[in-house]
Design a protein around this motif. Structure first.
Motif, PDB file in Angstrom:
ATOM      1  N   GLN A   1     -21.227  63.825  87.621  1.00 38.59           N
ATOM      2  CA  GLN A   1     -20.593  64.704  88.849  1.00 38.59           C
ATOM      3  C   GLN A   1     -19.610  65.640  88.107  1.00 38.59           C
ATOM      4  O   GLN A   1     -19.181  65.430  87.036  1.00 38.59           O
ATOM      5  N   GLN A   2     -19.045  66.496  88.976  1.00 38.77           N
ATOM      6  CA  GLN A   2     -17.951  67.558  88.748  1.00 38.77           C
ATOM      7  C   GLN A   2     -16.923  67.202  89.821  1.00 38.77           C
ATOM      8  O   GLN A   2     -17.065  67.035  90.982  1.00 38.77           O
ATOM      9  N   ASP A   3     -15.798  66.910  89.073  1.00 40.88           N
ATOM     10  CA  ASP A   3     -14.457  66.528  89.909  1.00 40.88           C
ATOM     11  C   ASP A   3     -13.664  67.913  90.418  1.00 40.88           C
ATOM     12  O   ASP A   3     -14.340  69.080  90.098  1.00 40.88           O
ATOM     13  N   ALA A   4     -12.742  67.884  91.230  1.00 39.60           N
ATOM     14  CA  ALA A   4     -12.003  69.096  91.518  1.00 39.60           C
ATOM     15  C   ALA A   4     -11.548  69.962  90.715  1.00 39.60           C
ATOM     16  O   ALA A   4     -11.189  71.125  90.711  1.00 39.60           O
ATOM     17  N   THR A   5     -11.230  69.329  89.432  1.00 38.36           N
ATOM     18  CA  THR A   5     -10.511  69.968  88.179  1.00 38.36           C
ATOM     19  C   THR A   5     -11.528  70.777  87.431  1.00 38.36           C
ATOM     20  O   THR A   5     -11.372  71.639  86.554  1.00 38.36           O
ATOM     21  N   GLY A   6     -13.110  70.702  87.679  1.00 36.62           N
ATOM     22  CA  GLY A   6     -13.932  71.229  86.790  1.00 36.62           C
ATOM     23  C   GLY A   6     -14.436  70.202  85.925  1.00 36.62           C
ATOM     24  O   GLY A   6     -15.358  70.815  85.136  1.00 36.62           O
ATOM     25  N   MET A   7     -14.106  69.489  85.598  1.00 34.87           N
ATOM     26  CA  MET A   7     -14.389  68.323  84.495  1.00 34.87           C
ATOM     27  C   MET A   7     -15.701  67.408  85.088  1.00 34.87           C
ATOM     28  O   MET A   7     -15.867  67.407  86.201  1.00 34.87           O
ATOM     29  N   THR A   8     -16.654  67.376  83.994  1.00 37.43           N
ATOM     30  CA  THR A   8     -17.836  66.687  84.337  1.00 37.43           C
ATOM     31  C   THR A   8     -17.420  65.183  84.191  1.00 37.43           C
ATOM     32  O   THR A   8     -17.046  64.847  82.989  1.00 37.43           O
ATOM     33  N   VAL A   9     -17.882  64.458  85.087  1.00 37.17           N
ATOM     34  CA  VAL A   9     -17.675  63.149  85.229  1.00 37.17           C
ATOM     35  C   VAL A   9     -18.981  62.189  84.858  1.00 37.17           C
ATOM     36  O   VAL A   9     -19.916  62.466  85.687  1.00 37.17           O
ATOM     37  N   LEU A  10     -19.131  61.363  83.819  1.00 31.52           N
ATOM     38  CA  LEU A  10     -20.216  60.655  83.486  1.00 31.52           C
ATOM     39  C   LEU A  10     -19.963  59.231  83.719  1.00 31.52           C
ATOM     40  O   LEU A  10     -18.913  58.691  83.256  1.00 31.52           O
ATOM     41  N   THR A  11     -20.589  58.616  84.841  1.00 30.48           N
ATOM     42  CA  THR A  11     -20.302  57.206  85.187  1.00 30.48           C
ATOM     43  C   THR A  11     -21.616  56.425  84.726  1.00 30.48           C
ATOM     44  O   THR A  11     -22.529  56.499  85.529  1.00 30.48           O
ATOM     45  N   ALA A  12     -21.429  55.645  83.665  1.00 29.98           N
ATOM     46  CA  ALA A  12     -22.636  54.795  83.358  1.00 29.98           C
ATOM     47  C   ALA A  12     -22.447  53.185  83.668  1.00 29.98           C
ATOM     48  O   ALA A  12     -21.438  52.774  83.017  1.00 29.98           O
ATOM     49  N   ARG A  13     -23.717  52.526  84.049  1.00 27.31           N
ATOM     50  CA  ARG A  13     -23.658  51.318  84.161  1.00 27.31           C
ATOM     51  C   ARG A  13     -25.000  50.686  83.259  1.00 27.31           C
ATOM     52  O   ARG A  13     -25.890  51.017  83.785  1.00 27.31           O
ATOM     53  N   LEU A  14     -24.830  50.112  81.979  1.00 24.05           N
ATOM     54  CA  LEU A  14     -26.009  49.994  81.273  1.00 24.05           C
ATOM     55  C   LEU A  14     -26.164  48.569  80.903  1.00 24.05           C
ATOM     56  O   LEU A  14     -25.161  47.973  80.426  1.00 24.05           O
TER      57      LEU A  14
END
Length: 483
Positions: free
Chosen positions: A211-224
């Protein structure tokens, strides 16, 4: 059992005396010595365990008097609360979940009354005794009893009782996070048939969100799950570890080991691959992010294989006979969740996986003074014994092989009996504070099968009580090693 309040009062009286003696005036902790602060901290922790144990008993009784069949005459309703948990939470100012845990532990450790009216022992009597004596916290008691309850349907009472005894003796040596790791392995060994569906369920829950947050950073959220995470963790840690070792001047020509810390003889300093050593300014999360980017750039079309190889690859440990039979429990280095035999067999078909087969006739595991640096075979043997940093339990990728008796200063040998895996921080801590390290192996057993003990200096623990280290610290059967 004796009155639990009596033990609590005795502990508080001793705490008060120690406080007065340590502070001089009896009022201010700022005048205490370091040793006195450590002692006071231990006494307060013991008092809290005793107090929480008493509170659990009271909470269970309050719950019993608030059962739904009592209706408006129940204790909680009479006090103006919908449930005993809300009543307790209001009194403590804490979370309702903490109150529920108090009630559950109290119910699991109090004597019961059967339908016949006869008295019966507590459902978990060994936990009850440890709680009464202030040896375990309510959180630890809750975790142990919950695991035993989960396997109760498929595990006989005697086996559960043995496991309860073992875990109660081991719990005081562990933090709550470490205890949860032990409990996962204990549950897998107690109920191996129940492990496969758990592993399958975890595998089905794997996910990676981008996802991309409001600041323009790409956020990776993984559950493995363990099988999916193992190669990813190994690849990223390989890059990060290599960069950390290089920045600290710790890379040897073979990339296998770091030698003794600064402060030993100058000619015993670690060798580097040449050139100036640049300090590492990135945080560990930043280094992992850069490592993931490097891997993806390579996969996107890089025609040069410049990425570091994992120093330990993916190591899966399981008895060969169980692996062939498709039954039993396996573990993966750096991953706490055990896996079932089927998953281990599936992983064994993949490349770059190392099954735990050590010390074959073709491998020399002891070199004496013939060579200074530990070999790859020796490192694997040390990983088998220590499981990573033997002191703080970082994964193997962040641990390096060191001499217990230093090579230059003490004339130490490059043998397994004189080797130990430590991360850089723990290596300096152990030597700077003069911790003693002992490796104890049964008669006739190889050093890689030994048990690691760390003996603290007197300023850390006046009694110098040995602390269990290495892989055995997370072995559900290690309780018998504790005096």
């Amino acid at each position: 059992m004796t009155n639990p309040v009596d033990a609590l009062l005795d502990t508080l009286t001793a705490l008060r005396s120690a406080w007065v003696e340590a502070s001089g005036s009896g009022a201010d902790e700022r005048g205490m010595s370091a040793a006195a602060l450590l002692d006071i901290n231990q006494r307060i922790a013991g008092a809290r365990r005793l107090l929480d144990g008493v509170h659990a008993r009271v909470a269970a009784e309050m719950s019993a008097r608030s059962r739904p069949e009592f209706g408006s005459d129940g204790l909680a309703r009479q006090a103006g609360f919908r449930s005993p948990a809300k009543l307790i939470a209001a009194a403590t100012g804490g979370h309702t979940g903490d109150a529920v845990r108090l009630i559950q532990v109290g119910e699991a450790t109090r004597e019961r009354t059967l339908f016949s009216g006869e008295a019966a022992p507590a459902r978990h009597p060994h936990i009850a005794r440890a709680l009464h004596d202030g040896m375990v916290s309510v959180a630890a008691a809750s975790a142990i009893s919950a695991m035993l309850d989960r396997v109760a349907v498929r595990v006989d009472a005697d086996t559960r009782a043995d496991a309860e005894t073992a875990l109660v003796r081991q719990a005081p040596l562990l933090s709550l996070d470490e205890l949860h790791a032990v409990l996962r392995r204990a549950e897998a060994h107690l109920d191996p048939d129940g492990l496969e569906p758990v592993v399958g369920e975890l595998h089905g829950q794997r996910s990676l969100k981008i996802q991309q947050d409001a600041t323009g950073m790409t956020v990776l959220t993984a559950r493995l799950d363990a099988e999916t995470a193992a190669p990813i963790v190994a690849a990223i840690d390989a890059i990060v570890t290599t960069q950390l070792r290089t920045s600290r001047g710790h890379n040897t020509a073979s990339g296998l080991t770091v030698d003794d810390p600064a402060g030993d003889a100058a000619d015993d300093a670690p060798a580097t691959n040449g050139g100036p050593v640049a300090p590492e300014t990135r945080s560990l999360p930043q280094m992992r992010a850069d490592a993931l980017a490097a891997i993806c750039r390579h996969a996107s079309g890089c025609d040069q294989n410049t990425l570091p190889k994992p120093s330990t690859a993916v190591v899966v440990r399981m008895d060969l006979s169980q692996l062939r039979e498709g039954a039993g429990v396996a573990t993966i280095d750096g991953i706490e969740q055990p896996i079932d035999a089927g998953t281990a067999r599936r992983m064994a078909a993949a490349a770059d996986l190392i099954p735990c087969v050590l010390g074959t006739a073709s491998e020399v595991l002891d070199f004496g003074r013939a060579r200074r640096h530990f070999s790859a075979a020796q490192r694997l043997a040390l990983v088998e014994r220590d499981g990573g940093c033997a002191f703080c339990h970082l994964p193997p990728a962040f641990a390096e092989a060191h001499h217990i008796r230093w090579w230059q200063r003490d004339g130490g040998t490059t043998d397994l009996a004189n080797g130990i895996l430590l991360c850089t921080s723990c290596h300096h801590r152990v030597h700077a504070d003069n911790w003693e390290i002992r490796i104890e192996a049964p008669p006739g057993a190889p050093p890689s099968a030994g048990t690691v003990w760390f003996i603290p200096p007197s300023h850390v623990d006046p009694h110098r009580a040995p602390r269990l280290g290495g892989r055995r610290r997370f072995d559900p059967l290690a309780y018998h090693l504790v005096a």
